[in-house]
Every structure is written in structure tokens, then in C-alpha cells.
Design an enzyme around this catalytic site. Sequence first.
Site, PDB file in Angstrom:
ATOM      1  N   ASP A  42      37.361  41.063  50.300  1.00 47.30           N
ATOM      2  CA  ASP A  42      38.231  41.516  49.207  1.00 47.30           C
ATOM      3  C   ASP A  42      39.681  41.565  49.717  1.00 47.30           C
ATOM      4  O   ASP A  42      39.941  42.124  50.783  1.00 47.30           O
ATOM      5  CB  ASP A  42      37.763  42.909  48.766  1.00 47.30           C
ATOM      6  CG  ASP A  42      38.419  43.371  47.479  1.00 47.30           C
ATOM      7  OD1 ASP A  42      38.741  42.523  46.623  1.00 47.30           O
ATOM      8  OD2 ASP A  42      38.602  44.604  47.328  1.00 47.30           O
ATOM      9  N   ASP A  54      44.458  36.795  48.848  1.00 44.14           N
ATOM     10  CA  ASP A  54      45.418  37.446  47.951  1.00 44.14           C
ATOM     11  C   ASP A  54      46.836  37.090  48.378  1.00 44.14           C
ATOM     12  O   ASP A  54      47.427  37.741  49.234  1.00 44.14           O
ATOM     13  CB  ASP A  54      45.190  38.962  47.977  1.00 44.14           C
ATOM     14  CG  ASP A  54      46.153  39.695  47.056  1.00 44.14           C
ATOM     15  OD1 ASP A  54      47.027  39.046  46.451  1.00 44.14           O
ATOM     16  OD2 ASP A  54      46.023  40.935  46.954  1.00 44.14           O
ATOM     17  N   HIS A  63      44.707  49.574  41.005  1.00 46.61           N
ATOM     18  CA  HIS A  63      43.734  50.122  41.951  1.00 46.61           C
ATOM     19  C   HIS A  63      43.851  51.648  42.028  1.00 46.61           C
ATOM     20  O   HIS A  63      44.900  52.196  41.722  1.00 46.61           O
ATOM     21  CB  HIS A  63      43.969  49.529  43.335  1.00 46.61           C
ATOM     22  CG  HIS A  63      43.637  48.063  43.418  1.00 46.61           C
ATOM     23  ND1 HIS A  63      44.588  47.097  43.542  1.00 46.61           N
ATOM     24  CD2 HIS A  63      42.451  47.427  43.385  1.00 46.61           C
ATOM     25  CE1 HIS A  63      43.996  45.900  43.586  1.00 46.61           C
ATOM     26  NE2 HIS A  63      42.705  46.077  43.492  1.00 46.61           N
ATOM     27  N   ASN A 117      35.514  44.309  39.593  1.00 41.33           N
ATOM     28  CA  ASN A 117      35.619  44.977  40.899  1.00 41.33           C
ATOM     29  C   ASN A 117      35.621  46.499  40.781  1.00 41.33           C
ATOM     30  O   ASN A 117      36.432  47.069  40.040  1.00 41.33           O
ATOM     31  CB  ASN A 117      36.936  44.567  41.571  1.00 41.33           C
ATOM     32  CG  ASN A 117      36.851  43.223  42.234  1.00 41.33           C
ATOM     33  OD1 ASN A 117      35.967  42.431  41.936  1.00 41.33           O
ATOM     34  ND2 ASN A 117      37.787  42.948  43.129  1.00 41.33           N
ATOM     35  N   SER A 173      36.848  45.011  52.123  1.00 41.68           N
ATOM     36  CA  SER A 173      38.282  44.750  52.302  1.00 41.68           C
ATOM     37  C   SER A 173      38.575  44.555  53.792  1.00 41.68           C
ATOM     38  O   SER A 173      37.702  44.757  54.645  1.00 41.68           O
ATOM     39  CB  SER A 173      39.082  45.955  51.793  1.00 41.68           C
ATOM     40  OG  SER A 173      38.793  47.073  52.620  1.00 41.68           O
ATOM     41  N   SER A 184      38.944  48.089  38.227  1.00 40.37           N
ATOM     42  CA  SER A 184      38.140  48.324  37.024  1.00 40.37           C
ATOM     43  C   SER A 184      37.360  49.636  37.032  1.00 40.37           C
ATOM     44  O   SER A 184      36.513  49.852  36.161  1.00 40.37           O
ATOM     45  CB  SER A 184      37.154  47.167  36.837  1.00 40.37           C
ATOM     46  OG  SER A 184      37.843  45.932  36.742  1.00 40.37           O
ATOM     47  N   SER A 185      37.635  50.510  37.981  1.00 37.03           N
ATOM     48  CA  SER A 185      36.874  51.761  38.025  1.00 37.03           C
ATOM     49  C   SER A 185      37.128  52.587  36.767  1.00 37.03           C
ATOM     50  O   SER A 185      38.244  52.642  36.241  1.00 37.03           O
ATOM     51  CB  SER A 185      37.235  52.578  39.273  1.00 37.03           C
ATOM     52  OG  SER A 185      36.486  52.120  40.390  1.00 37.03           O
ATOM     53  N   ASP A 187      35.612  49.929  43.297  1.00 37.47           N
ATOM     54  CA  ASP A 187      35.671  50.605  44.588  1.00 37.47           C
ATOM     55  C   ASP A 187      35.795  52.117  44.375  1.00 37.47           C
ATOM     56  O   ASP A 187      34.971  52.910  44.818  1.00 37.47           O
ATOM     57  CB  ASP A 187      36.862  50.061  45.399  1.00 37.47           C
ATOM     58  CG  ASP A 187      36.938  50.655  46.795  1.00 37.47           C
ATOM     59  OD1 ASP A 187      36.133  51.551  47.113  1.00 37.47           O
ATOM     60  OD2 ASP A 187      37.806  50.253  47.573  1.00 37.47           O
TER      61      ASP A 187
HETATM   62  P1  13P Z   1      39.290  50.276  41.713  1.00 36.60           P
HETATM   63  O1  13P Z   1      40.265  50.984  42.585  1.00 36.60           O
HETATM   64  O2  13P Z   1      39.613  50.467  40.253  1.00 36.60           O
HETATM   65  O3  13P Z   1      37.881  50.613  42.005  1.00 36.60           O
HETATM   66  O4  13P Z   1      39.460  48.701  41.980  1.00 36.60           O
HETATM   67  C1  13P Z   1      38.758  48.066  43.003  1.00 36.60           C
HETATM   68  C2  13P Z   1      39.246  46.695  43.298  1.00 36.60           C
HETATM   69  O5  13P Z   1      39.906  46.036  42.529  1.00 36.60           O
HETATM   70  C3  13P Z   1      38.871  46.135  44.611  1.00 36.60           C
HETATM   71  O6  13P Z   1      39.455  44.902  44.859  1.00 36.60           O
HETATM   72  O1  G3H Z   2      41.748  46.590  46.284  1.00 37.96           O
HETATM   73  C1  G3H Z   2      41.572  47.521  47.022  1.00 37.96           C
HETATM   74  C2  G3H Z   2      40.191  47.969  47.296  1.00 37.96           C
HETATM   75  O2  G3H Z   2      39.947  49.140  46.579  1.00 37.96           O
HETATM   76  C3  G3H Z   2      39.976  48.133  48.776  1.00 37.96           C
HETATM   77  O3  G3H Z   2      40.666  49.224  49.270  1.00 37.96           O
HETATM   78  O4  G3H Z   2      41.788  48.280  51.296  1.00 37.96           O
HETATM   79  O5  G3H Z   2      41.454  50.751  51.021  1.00 37.96           O
HETATM   80  O6  G3H Z   2      39.509  49.272  51.486  1.00 37.96           O
HETATM   81  P1  G3H Z   2      40.872  49.396  50.882  1.00 37.96           P
HETATM   82 ZN    ZN Z   3      41.379  44.567  44.006  1.00 31.80          ZN
END
Ligand code: 13P
Ligand code: G3H
Ligand code: ZN
Length: 384
Positions: free
Chosen positions: A90, A111, A185, A265, A55, A224-225, A267
Site C-alpha cells: 500500500d 503512489d 485517510h 481500502n 504499507s 474508505s473507513s 485501515d
Molecule cells: P482509512 O484511513 O480510511 O482506513 O483508509 C485506508 C487507506 O486508504 C489505505 O491505503
Molecule cells: O494510507 C495509509 C494507510 O492507512 C497506511 O497507514 O502508513 O500509517 O501504515 P500507515
Molecule cells: Zn490509501
Amino acid sequence: MSDHKLCPIAALLSAAEKADHPAAIGAFNVNFYSQAAGVLKGLRRSDAPAIIQASRGANRFQGGPDKIAYMLGRAMEQSNHRLPVGLHLDHGDPEKGEECADSGYTGIMIDASEEPFPENCAITRGMVAYAHPRGVGVEGEYGQLLGVEDDVHAEKTVYADPEKVAAFFEKTNADALAIAYGTSHGPNKGANIAQLKTEVVRDSYRNMADAGLTDNHFLVGHGSSTIPQDIVAEINQCGGDIRGAQGVPMEKIKEGIAFGLRKINIDTDLRLVITATARRFFVDNPSAAGCETLRGVKEALDAKLDVIDPREYLGSVTPFELLREPPDGPGVQEFVDLMALMEERIAQHVAFLVEAFGSAGLASSVEDVTVEDMKQRYARSDPW
Ligand code: 13P
Ligand code: G3H
Ligand code: ZN
């Protein structure tokens, strides 16, 4: 840089589209070296291709896109990683997108989902116009996920309209599109799960197929976590305080893949695994809290019991990891031990996820194309 070539994202997503079973490529956010190394290790166990993504926050944390690209190159070189891997920005904006396209990334997510549809298409198309001549793929986003994504905040889910998805691709020639279908997210997806509409994926994909778009254009599922409850429990048993954490049920992810998602995705799951490993480490090794390299980590974990973002507690030790040989000195061994544990536990979870996403075993199905090859292909397919 290493001689380990990064793979164009279109080639990766195309392998999932062409698989003889429902499949999607895992896209894993990384912030630091051992996280990337752990993802790669899990992929090798599963013979899976994948996308590593960073990101804007991850880029800031490591000091810029060139540093992230270097970090991934080092992790691939150290482990002699030979499976196809893409490097993707990302949730980017045009400025960061251009920087990443010039820094070795093979994919850019732009985005502009908070903009009205025509402006979103125009901004995404502008990114395509910059990235494709450089052989770099582009992912857009349409609809809005509830919650926080980098600097973008949405109060409620705005579902993608399946009737407009084919038009998005036709207007932009983007390679991929994140469509909002009710995921969000972060670790607290509970309230949204009841509102998941995988039919948005199904109908979007059908409309793309009717328009002849599915060979080169792909749908993406963000947020998608799965939020493994045993990992949340471990964090809490080891001094953390995470409440109400709930993820997307795996059967819903699989349904989304069967309906046409080709990139998934992840994270937050890795943040949780990393945090559980760190908290467990200090329980098992109480003296490590006093050593020079890890004192700051322990203090940060103690100060914020619900922290899950490793950038908030690993900051003081991260630069270390990029050195070819860790320096000798007090606390170095403890640091190396903690990073090795993180790597292993990330690998286990990544191997589990790519198996579930149907991309285990797909590495050899990815066409062997380079960013140079993609320049020619895009020159033929971009109408402007
Ligand atoms: P999560 O927060 O569900 O892992 O999503 C990650 C994501 O979409 C990163 O772009
Ligand atoms: O979509 C968000 C991702 O989980 C990235 O998160 O911007 O905190 O690194 P971040
Ligand atoms: Zn995302």
C-alpha cells in the site's frame, strides 16, 4: 512459506467487475499477525475474496516484505484459509515496490500522486515494467487525498480529472488506479465528507468503458473507513480520548461501488476495533496491566489517550505471535487471550464490511490463476 497460494490482484478485481450486482473487493491494511488472522476469519464467514495490504510502515514494523508475506502465509496455514487472497503493498515507492514484487506480493501500489500527471504516469509505468514480467499487478494513484498517507502529506483534496483516467491506464497499463474523489485517510474525515464527489468515480468509469478498458483495469477508493461510532464511544468509555472522529457514510461507499469502484481500502476502522478491544480488556481484566507481556501495552495506552495505531502500543509483544507455539511463562495466557479477542472483533467488522461491499459470496467467482499465469497474460498485453 506455506502452500497457500496468494492470488493475483487482477483476478480478484475482475471478479468484482463481473459480478451480477455492484461489488468491490475489500482491501484491509494489516500490521501484525492477529490482525491478519482476524481479517481472514471474517472473510471465511462471508465466503469473500479480499486483498491484505501492508504499507511501508507495516513492512518496517514487521521487519520487511518477506516477514509480512511469511506472517500472512502462517495465518492462512493456521486457519486452513482456502479462499482467494492477494497480498499488496500500500502506498509504495519504486524501491519498496521492487522489493515486494520479489518477496511474494501479488500487487504493488506505486503512489506518485504528488508528481505532475506525466511524471506520475512515467513512474507508474516504470513499476509496471518491473512488476508485470514477474506476474505482479500494479495500482497507481491519481489526484490527492487530504491528510497523511505514509510519507505523503496533502493540504487539500486534488480531485482526479475523469477525462484523464483512461489516458492514465493507456500510458501505464496499470491494473488499478486509486482516484481521489474527496475521501481522506485517518479517523477525522468530517470536513471532507461534504466535498465527496462520487461523480468523479462515475465519469471516470464511463470514460474507461468508452475506451474499452473496464475488463482489465479497475478503480480504487482509498480512505474508505466508516469510523463506527459505537467503537469510538467504547474507546472513550474505556479511558481513551478520541474526538471528532467521523468516517465515510456507508451509502456513499455503496454509491461509489455502484459507479465503478472495485477495491475499497480500509485501515482506520480496524485500528479502532483493535484499540477498543485493548482498552476494554484492561478494564475487564485489571490485573493484566501488571503482567510481563502486557505492561508495556497498558503504559502506552495510558500515555497517549488518543492513540489508535496499534504499532504505537503493541510493539513490545508482536514478535511473539509468529511463533508456532507461544512460550510458557508469566503473562502469556493474558497475551493470547487479548489477541484472540482482537481476532474475533476484527472478524466481525470485516464480515460486516465485505457484505456491504458486495463481495460476500464471491470467492468461487475468482478465476483460479497464478502469478505464473499472469506473466504470460501481461507479456501479451504490455505494449513495451
Ligand atoms: P482509512 O484511513 O480510511 O482506513 O483508509 C485506508 C487507506 O486508504 C489505505 O491505503
Ligand atoms: O494510507 C495509509 C494507510 O492507512 C497506511 O497507514 O502508513 O500509517 O501504515 P500507515
Ligand atoms: Zn490509501
